[in-house]
Write a protein that holds these residues in place. Structure first.
Motif, mmCIF file in Angstrom:
data_model
loop_
_atom_site.group_PDB
_atom_site.id
_atom_site.type_symbol
_atom_site.label_atom_id
_atom_site.label_comp_id
_atom_site.label_asym_id
_atom_site.label_seq_id
_atom_site.Cartn_x
_atom_site.Cartn_y
_atom_site.Cartn_z
ATOM 1 N N ASP A 1 -2.887 -8.607 -10.601
ATOM 2 C CA ASP A 1 -2.805 -10.061 -10.664
ATOM 3 C C ASP A 1 -2.372 -10.531 -12.051
ATOM 4 N N ASP B 1 -4.242 -5.306 -1.186
ATOM 5 C CA ASP B 1 -3.349 -6.301 -0.592
ATOM 6 C C ASP B 1 -2.986 -5.906 0.835
ATOM 7 N N ASP B 2 -2.609 -6.904 1.633
ATOM 8 C CA ASP B 2 -2.092 -6.578 2.963
ATOM 9 C C ASP B 2 -0.722 -5.916 2.806
ATOM 10 N N GLU C 1 2.272 -6.521 3.854
ATOM 11 C CA GLU C 1 3.413 -7.372 3.498
ATOM 12 C C GLU C 1 3.411 -7.687 2.012
ATOM 13 N N THR C 2 2.241 -8.040 1.474
ATOM 14 C CA THR C 2 2.125 -8.333 0.050
ATOM 15 C C THR C 2 2.403 -7.088 -0.780
ATOM 16 N N GLU C 3 1.885 -5.950 -0.314
ATOM 17 C CA GLU C 3 2.121 -4.678 -1.010
ATOM 18 C C GLU C 3 3.611 -4.398 -1.144
ATOM 19 N N ARG D 1 6.133 -6.517 -0.853
ATOM 20 C CA ARG D 1 6.800 -7.535 -1.658
ATOM 21 C C ARG D 1 6.584 -7.274 -3.142
ATOM 22 N N LYS D 2 5.359 -6.925 -3.517
ATOM 23 C CA LYS D 2 5.079 -6.658 -4.926
ATOM 24 C C LYS D 2 5.894 -5.482 -5.441
#
Length: 263
Positions: A86, A127-128, A130-132, A134-135
């Motif tokens: 974060d 993270d879910d 999708e977030t994983e 994207r990051k």
């Protein structure tokens, strides 16, 4: 030389990508002389420090490593890169101050947001998917830019993901976490689920787990755990728990979403 420390693989990936771009050696800090003795830098060689942010600070191991470091860096380009789920708070300022005590000055600093790995508090989870993904995609784009900046010896670096209340997070909450929360004592293994594969002991970056193939893991309880949760995340049978804090939580270790290859 790219010096790095990594638990679940986020920082290792970044360090190896930088080393690939610059053509310089990537070295795991945990594999080096604990007294801080390094080989001399070659003429023109860059020096990088890559580490994950823990509680808005560099890991204790990294700070101890730097405190013993003896290295002549005059005339060399020196940079640092940190990874975080974060925000990084004042982690890089703390790193710069520690290096300055060893007469090493940073030319540039960088930060990367990567999938979250800390699951040791009730309100924190991975993270879910999708977030994983994207990051990692966003980080890869930034990392390509950072690597080119490092290759060209750019001073200053890029704006850091400092976040809100960096001083409070690093100096107050970070100190409380490092001094009172971060411990290997809550780790336990479910003897029914554990297949004694030895993966947890093998992936621990600081060799804080006694175990191996055919043995149930035991944590050393010697104040050497850095709280990276690599053992928890890599367990293929989810047999490792951190008290009640990891109940019903996910697992993560770095893999490129396109290649699906563990790092």
């Amino acid at each position: 030389m790219v010096l790095y420390l990594s638990g679940t693989g986020n920082t290792r990936w970044a360090a190896l990508r930088i080393a690939e771009t610059t053509g310089e050696e990537a070295v795991n800090m945990a594999d080096l002389d604990p007294n801080g003795t390094l080989r001399p830098l070659q003429p023109g060689e860059r020096l990088g420090f890559c580490f994950p942010v823990h509680a808005w600070r560099p890991p204790r191991f990294v700070r101890r490593f730097v405190s013993r470091l003896t290295l002549q860096t005059h005339g060399h380009y020196v940079y640092a890169l940190c990874t975080a789920g974060d925000t990084v708070g004042e982690a890089m300022k703390m790193m710069a101050d520690d290096l300055r005590q060893r007469h090493i000055t940073l030319n540039a600093t960088y930060s990367l947001l990567m999938p979250n790995t800390y699951v040791g508090l009730p309100f924190m989870d991975v993270d879910d998917q999708e977030t994983e993904h994207r990051k990692i995609a966003d980080a890869e784009h930034l990392l390509n830019q950072y690597a080119q900046d490092i290759m060209q010896r750019k001073d200053g670096g890029e704006p850091l993901h400092i976040g809100r209340w960096p001083r409070t997070n690093t100096r107050l909450l970070g100190a409380a976490s490092i001094n009172y929360i971060n411990s290997d004592k809550p780790f336990a293994v479910d003897s029914v689920k554990c297949v004694r594969c030895g993966i947890c002991a093998n992936v621990c970056p600081l060799h804080n787990i006694i175990g191996g193939l055919g043995f149930e893991p035991q944590w050393k309880h010697r104040d050497s755990c850095m709280g990276c949760f690599a053992c928890y995340h890599h367990c293929p049978h989810h047999a490792i728990a951190y008290g009640r804090q990891t109940r019903h939580k996910g697992q993560y270790f770095f893999h490129h979403p396109q290649r699906r290859t563990p790092k």
